[in-house]
Write an enzyme that holds these catalytic residues in place. Structure first.
Site, PDB file in Angstrom:
ATOM      1  N   LYS A  49       5.633  24.030  39.321  1.00 12.81           N
ATOM      2  CA  LYS A  49       5.774  22.670  39.859  1.00 12.81           C
ATOM      3  C   LYS A  49       5.128  21.657  38.908  1.00 12.81           C
ATOM      4  CE  LYS A  49       1.551  23.205  42.600  1.00 12.81           C
ATOM      5  NZ  LYS A  49       0.976  23.382  43.955  1.00 12.81           N
ATOM      6  N   TYR A 269     -14.122  -2.031  25.069  1.00 12.78           N
ATOM      7  CA  TYR A 269     -14.147  -2.920  26.235  1.00 12.78           C
ATOM      8  C   TYR A 269     -15.475  -2.812  26.974  1.00 12.78           C
ATOM      9  CZ  TYR A 269      -9.075  -3.616  25.956  1.00 12.78           C
ATOM     10  OH  TYR A 269      -7.808  -3.950  25.574  1.00 12.78           O
TER      11      TYR A 269
HETATM   12  C1  LIG Z   1       0.213  24.575  43.796  1.00  7.99           C
HETATM   13  C2  LIG Z   1       0.344  25.705  44.722  1.00  7.99           C
HETATM   14  C3  LIG Z   1       0.150  27.012  44.266  1.00  7.99           C
HETATM   15  C4  LIG Z   1      -0.422  27.317  42.907  1.00  7.99           C
HETATM   16  O1  LIG Z   1      -1.802  27.063  42.964  1.00  7.99           O
HETATM   17  P1  LIG Z   1      -2.781  27.348  41.722  1.00  7.99           P
HETATM   18  O2  LIG Z   1      -4.123  27.098  42.261  1.00  7.99           O
HETATM   19  O3  LIG Z   1      -2.391  26.377  40.657  1.00  7.99           O
HETATM   20  O4  LIG Z   1      -2.554  28.747  41.303  1.00  7.99           O
HETATM   21  C5  LIG Z   1       0.415  28.048  45.135  1.00  7.99           C
HETATM   22  N1  LIG Z   1       0.842  27.803  46.397  1.00  7.99           N
HETATM   23  C6  LIG Z   1       1.019  26.567  46.881  1.00  7.99           C
HETATM   24  C7  LIG Z   1       1.459  26.368  48.273  1.00  7.99           C
HETATM   25  C8  LIG Z   1       0.760  25.472  46.069  1.00  7.99           C
HETATM   26  O5  LIG Z   1       0.902  24.232  46.552  1.00  7.99           O
END
Ligand SMILES: *Cc1c(COP(=O)(O)O)cnc(C)c1O
Length: 379
Positions: A49, A269
């Site tokens: 994702k 800045y």
């Molecule tokens: C993002 C996510 C994962 C992966 O999690 P990590 O901590 O990056 O391994 C797994 N399951 C769900 C439901 C998630 O939202």
């Protein structure tokens, strides 16, 4: 990991302010390591994702597919539609589930939604009815996150509704851990118990509870499928322990200008840094628009060769300054690069310096970098 030392030799790279190097072979090695870690009774899907945590899902997912991974996880329908043509026969799970009006896109692209609520379940059942056949899905039960997923009593009622269950054709019962990066947290055991109670309602249905950190809690949490994301990309799974994952990312920022500074002169800045004595600064072509958080101002560091160079002053949108005072002559010069993420300064270190976590560092990486991929399958 190969060190990418010659940006100017790489056409496009010579135009970019900074070069992001992603080691696809290290991602594959991390996936294989996690598969070995969970043993023969479990498998690991790959969570890709958010554009594979900012690293480029259309390069990362095919590399994992070539290595034998056949189950991928994304957050949204759009992410899944981009990956579908690249992943042939693989299963793609969509965590956010089907939004109203988009249900037909799932069977059309052979996507499997995670059903997170009774409302999504009702729409998925209706879709299966229109198609005249069961349509595969993942059932999400909440065990302690209170974000998405059925409550245990809702799952209990669903388990008795055989007609709906038949239409949903569940392939997995999943839940998600809240505190898996803290092995001694009581939530881990508590969520496991609720998950076991939920699984007992659906005999024979495969289960999935652990993401990256959960894998390291032990085999009780592995169920049939684990869902690692961050660990694939080199993020440390357990806060209090050494990182067993291979580093995946390297970020090198180009020095635009080196300048001398006198005692009392200010930098950037807000004039938040004042030179204590005569010194030398290197200004690098990357800033908060590239994901170098402003919180790194006067806190982060980079590396020039073997030398650690402190980040001084505020981070600007496109520029950041490092104190290179006292470095051997010729090391800090226009066109050379300062390493911003690498062996001496990993994504977790940068996260800590910015008051956040490696996950946020990765997913915030900007679009302006020249991206250089090592290993993996041909694009
Ligand atoms: C993002 C996510 C994962 C992966 O999690 P990590 O901590 O990056 O391994 C797994 N399951 C769900 C439901 C998630 O939202």
């Amino acid at each position: 990991m190969t060190i990418f030392t010659d940006p100017a030799g790489d056409g496009e790279a010579s135009r970019a302010g900074a070069i992001l190097t992603v080691d696809l072979d290290a991602i594959v090695a991390n996936w294989r390591f996690l598969e070995a870690r969970v043993g023969p009774a479990s498998r690991c899907a790959a969570v890709v994702k958010a554009d594979a945590y900012g690293l480029g899902a259309s390069r990362v997912a095919p590399a994992l597919h070539a290595a034998g991974c056949r189950r991928f996880v994304v957050a949204t329908l759009d992410e899944a539609l981009i990956l579908r043509p690249l992943l042939a026969d693989a299963e793609i799970l969509v965590l956010s589930g089907p939004f109203a009006g988009c249900e037909e896109d799932f069977p059309a692209a052979r996507l499997t939604p995670v059903l997170n609520s009774l409302e999504q379940i009702a729409r998925w059942r209706a879709l299966a009815g229109r198609h005249g056949r069961p349509l595969p899905s993942v059932l999400h039960v909440d065990t302690g996150m209170s974000r998405l997923g059925l409550r245990l009593e809702e799952a209990r009622r669903l388990a008795q509704d055989k007609a709906t269950l038949a239409a949903l054709q569940p392939v997995l019962l999943m839940s998600h851990l809240a505190c898996a990066d803290e092995p001694s947290h009581p939530m881990n055991r508590r969520q496991l118990e609720v998950f076991r109670a939920a699984r007992a309602l659906f005999p024979g249905l495969a289960g999935s509870l652990a993401a990256s950190s959960g894998i390291f809690l032990g085999s009780d949490w592995h169920a049939d499928w684990c869902r690692p994301g961050a660990a694939l990309y080199g993020v440390r799974p357990t806060e209090s322990e050494a990182n067993p994952m291979r580093p995946v990312v390297r970020l090198d920022g180009r020095i635009i200008q080196v300048r001398d500074i006198d005692a009392g002169e200010s930098v950037g800045y807000g004039a938040t840094h004042l030179a204590q004595g005569p010194g030398r600064l290197a200004t690098v072509a990357a800033g908060y628009a590239d994901g170098l958080f402003r919180a790194l101002g006067n806190r982060g560091c980079g590396h020039l060769g073997e030398y650690r160079v402190p980040l001084v002053g505020r981070v600007s949108m496109d520029l950041v300054t490092f104190d290179v005072t006292g470095l051997p002559d010729g090391l800090a010069k226009a066109g050379a690069t300062i390493n911003l993420i690498g062996p001496g300064n990993g994504v977790d270190d940068l996260g800590r310096a910015a008051g956040t976590i490696g996950y946020e560092i990765l997913t915030a990486l900007g679009q302006r970098y020249h991206r250089h991929y090592l290993g993996g399958s041909a694009p």
